[in-house]
Design a protein around this motif. Structure first.
Motif, PDB file in Angstrom:
ATOM      1  N   ASP A 118       0.941  -1.031  -0.015  1.00 41.73           N
ATOM      2  CA  ASP A 118      -0.009   0.109   0.035  1.00 41.73           C
ATOM      3  C   ASP A 118       1.034   1.348   0.056  1.00 41.73           C
ATOM      4  O   ASP A 118       1.240   1.666   1.039  1.00 41.73           O
ATOM      5  CB  ASP A 118      -1.082   0.119   1.101  1.00 41.73           C
ATOM      6  CG  ASP A 118      -1.782   1.248   1.217  1.00 41.73           C
ATOM      7  OD1 ASP A 118      -2.032   1.795   0.180  1.00 41.73           O
ATOM      8  OD2 ASP A 118      -2.374   1.625   2.533  1.00 41.73           O
ATOM      9  N   ILE A 119       1.335   1.799  -1.210  1.00 45.75           N
ATOM     10  CA  ILE A 119       1.958   2.897  -1.226  1.00 45.75           C
ATOM     11  C   ILE A 119       1.392   3.601  -2.354  1.00 45.75           C
ATOM     12  O   ILE A 119       0.778   3.069  -3.429  1.00 45.75           O
ATOM     13  CB  ILE A 119       3.442   2.452  -1.641  1.00 45.75           C
ATOM     14  CG1 ILE A 119       3.699   1.774  -2.966  1.00 45.75           C
ATOM     15  CG2 ILE A 119       4.238   1.532  -0.479  1.00 45.75           C
ATOM     16  CD1 ILE A 119       5.184   1.384  -3.285  1.00 45.75           C
ATOM     17  N   ASP A 120       1.894   4.990  -2.483  1.00 45.57           N
ATOM     18  CA  ASP A 120       1.585   5.925  -3.631  1.00 45.57           C
ATOM     19  C   ASP A 120       2.453   6.153  -4.487  1.00 45.57           C
ATOM     20  O   ASP A 120       3.325   7.208  -4.504  1.00 45.57           O
ATOM     21  CB  ASP A 120       1.061   7.083  -2.707  1.00 45.57           C
ATOM     22  CG  ASP A 120       0.357   7.972  -3.601  1.00 45.57           C
ATOM     23  OD1 ASP A 120       0.091   7.861  -5.017  1.00 45.57           O
ATOM     24  OD2 ASP A 120       0.155   9.400  -3.289  1.00 45.57           O
ATOM     25  N   CYS A 121       2.426   5.148  -5.585  1.00 42.75           N
ATOM     26  CA  CYS A 121       3.484   5.419  -6.642  1.00 42.75           C
ATOM     27  C   CYS A 121       3.377   6.743  -7.427  1.00 42.75           C
ATOM     28  O   CYS A 121       4.285   7.274  -7.647  1.00 42.75           O
ATOM     29  CB  CYS A 121       3.290   4.392  -7.553  1.00 42.75           C
ATOM     30  SG  CYS A 121       3.711   2.629  -7.069  1.00 42.75           S
ATOM     31  N   GLN A 122       2.167   7.189  -7.564  1.00 46.04           N
ATOM     32  CA  GLN A 122       2.064   8.579  -8.314  1.00 46.04           C
ATOM     33  C   GLN A 122       2.385   9.706  -7.165  1.00 46.04           C
ATOM     34  O   GLN A 122       2.796  10.751  -8.057  1.00 46.04           O
ATOM     35  CB  GLN A 122       0.463   8.752  -8.614  1.00 46.04           C
ATOM     36  CG  GLN A 122      -0.180   7.493  -9.353  1.00 46.04           C
ATOM     37  CD  GLN A 122       0.818   7.630 -10.916  1.00 46.04           C
ATOM     38  OE1 GLN A 122       0.990   8.573 -11.455  1.00 46.04           O
ATOM     39  NE2 GLN A 122       0.974   6.417 -11.348  1.00 46.04           N
ATOM     40  N   GLY A 123       2.312   9.405  -6.058  1.00 50.14           N
ATOM     41  CA  GLY A 123       2.972  10.632  -5.173  1.00 50.14           C
ATOM     42  C   GLY A 123       4.468  10.492  -4.851  1.00 50.14           C
ATOM     43  O   GLY A 123       4.785  11.275  -3.884  1.00 50.14           O
ATOM     44  N   GLY A 124       5.168   9.559  -5.400  1.00 52.19           N
ATOM     45  CA  GLY A 124       6.850   9.761  -5.283  1.00 52.19           C
ATOM     46  C   GLY A 124       7.032   8.567  -4.446  1.00 52.19           C
ATOM     47  O   GLY A 124       8.311   8.350  -4.220  1.00 52.19           O
ATOM     48  N   ASP A 125       5.919   7.539  -3.838  1.00 51.14           N
ATOM     49  CA  ASP A 125       6.670   6.622  -3.127  1.00 51.14           C
ATOM     50  C   ASP A 125       7.067   5.399  -4.320  1.00 51.14           C
ATOM     51  O   ASP A 125       6.889   5.541  -5.467  1.00 51.14           O
ATOM     52  CB  ASP A 125       5.399   5.959  -2.583  1.00 51.14           C
ATOM     53  CG  ASP A 125       4.825   6.430  -1.379  1.00 51.14           C
ATOM     54  OD1 ASP A 125       5.346   7.696  -1.115  1.00 51.14           O
ATOM     55  OD2 ASP A 125       4.044   6.210  -0.714  1.00 51.14           O
ATOM     56  N   PHE A 126       8.115   4.583  -3.546  1.00 51.46           N
ATOM     57  CA  PHE A 126       8.664   3.494  -4.429  1.00 51.46           C
ATOM     58  C   PHE A 126       9.127   2.180  -3.632  1.00 51.46           C
ATOM     59  O   PHE A 126       9.236   2.712  -2.235  1.00 51.46           O
ATOM     60  CB  PHE A 126       9.768   4.030  -5.405  1.00 51.46           C
ATOM     61  CG  PHE A 126      10.975   4.325  -4.595  1.00 51.46           C
ATOM     62  CD1 PHE A 126      11.952   3.413  -4.154  1.00 51.46           C
ATOM     63  CD2 PHE A 126      11.447   5.842  -4.777  1.00 51.46           C
ATOM     64  CE1 PHE A 126      13.080   3.889  -3.483  1.00 51.46           C
ATOM     65  CE2 PHE A 126      12.463   6.145  -3.833  1.00 51.46           C
ATOM     66  CZ  PHE A 126      13.614   5.318  -3.382  1.00 51.46           C
TER      67      PHE A 126
END
Length: 322
Positions: free
Chosen positions: A101-109
């Motif tokens: 559960d990470i926010d790839c679009q928000g800069g998470d990787f």
């Protein structure tokens, strides 16, 4: 005094020892400045041998040498995190994504790297790994559900991750499988014995020991084909497709280390070298035409050996860095 590289590597290995289990399972074994290692207690060993799945939370910087299920949940933005995985020399590491559960679009990787990276240096080096560097990364944000299981090519691997939002995170399951012909290895311990075999494969294999050590080679077979040994070259290893070299240096990448000796003649007996470098590597180069094998043992130099370094028949290198 230990060098910066040695302190960083020892810090990584301390994480390895300290995070093998919960603190209640830890036992100190002659902890000192040069060997601050901890051992798993018998309680944890009994629990694991009973078939229980080991579970615990991950820290932003962490180290694992044990199978189990591990979860990271961000309590605050975590922008520079990594988990190092290491197994025994004959083990490969498999990392399975159970929940992400990470926010790839928000800069998470969330990325898996096939090997280790420390201060920009890679193990195995680009010369020794079968894949180009770009293919050694597996990015969850790019692969998603298409690749939820990643297996390493050697006994070390790592995860890089960045998570901005508290509450987000992931869960992975780590498993180990047997590697019949271990190639690139980082030793968990400052002493041991190992036999490296490369059977008709065109590849290079490095065994890394992040300590000043005495290394003793007891058996070396090169250029073995159909039960016959090839004729020895007249001098040196120049132009020979199969040989063993000893490297020493202050970094993790064998390709950036200093060549100390090379061996291109088969022998049975004993050859040893005292290497006072932060990192010692035995590297075998194989043409793929033959079955090559080397057996060696190693142990950490103690302070007295370093001070009395004029011993006969033992070469010495890197002592200024100790």
């Amino acid at each position: 005094m230990p060098s910066a590289f040695q302190l960083q590597c020892h810090l990584v290995l301390i994480f390895l020892a300290a995070y093998k289990g919960e603190s209640r399972y830890l036992e100190v074994r002659d902890a000192g400045e040069d060997e601050p290692f901890l051992l798993l207690s018998e309680d944890l060993k009994r629990e694991l041998s009973a078939g229980q799945i080991y579970r615990r939370s991950l820290r932003c910087i962490d180290m694992l040498s044990i199978e189990g299920q591990f979860t990271f949940t961000a309590e605050q933005p975590q922008l520079h995190c990594a988990t190092f995985f290491i197994g025994e020399p004959e083990e490969l590491i498999t990392i399975d994504y159970d929940f992400v559960d990470i926010d790839c679009q928000g800069g998470d990787f969330l990325k898996v790297f096939d090997g280790w990276i420390l201060k920009g240096e890679k193990f195995p080096s680009s010369l020794d790994h079968p894949l180009p560097t770009s293919e050694r990364y597996t990015d969850f944000c790019e692969s998603g559900n298409m690749q939820r299981s990643i297996r390493s090519s050697q006994n070390v691997a790592m995860i890089f991750f960045r998570i901005h939002h508290p509450g987000n995170g992931f869960t992975v399951t780590v498993k180990k499988t047997t590697n019949l012909f271990p190639c690139n290895v980082i030793s968990q311990t400052p002493s041991g014995r190992f036999t490296m075999v490369i059977p008709h494969q065109h590849r290079n294999c490095s065994f890394s020991i992040i300590y000043p050590v005495v290394i003793k080679i007891s058996d070396l077979i090169l250029g073995h084909l159909n039960g016959l040994f090839l004729k020895k070259p007249s001098a040196g290893c120049a132009g020979v497709g199969d040989f063993v070299e000893l490297l020493g240096g202050t970094g993790l990448d064998p390709s950036k280390m200093f060549p100390l000796a090379d061996l291109c003649h088969s022998f049975h007996g004993s050859a040893q070298m005292k290497i006072g470098c932060d990192n010692t590597v035995l590297r075998m180069v194989s043409s793929g035409k033959h079955i090559n094998r080397v057996t060696f043992e190693y142990y950490q130099l103690d302070l007295q050996e370093i001070e009395n370094r004029k011993e006969n028949s033992i070469e010495e290198f890197c002592f200024p860095s100790i």
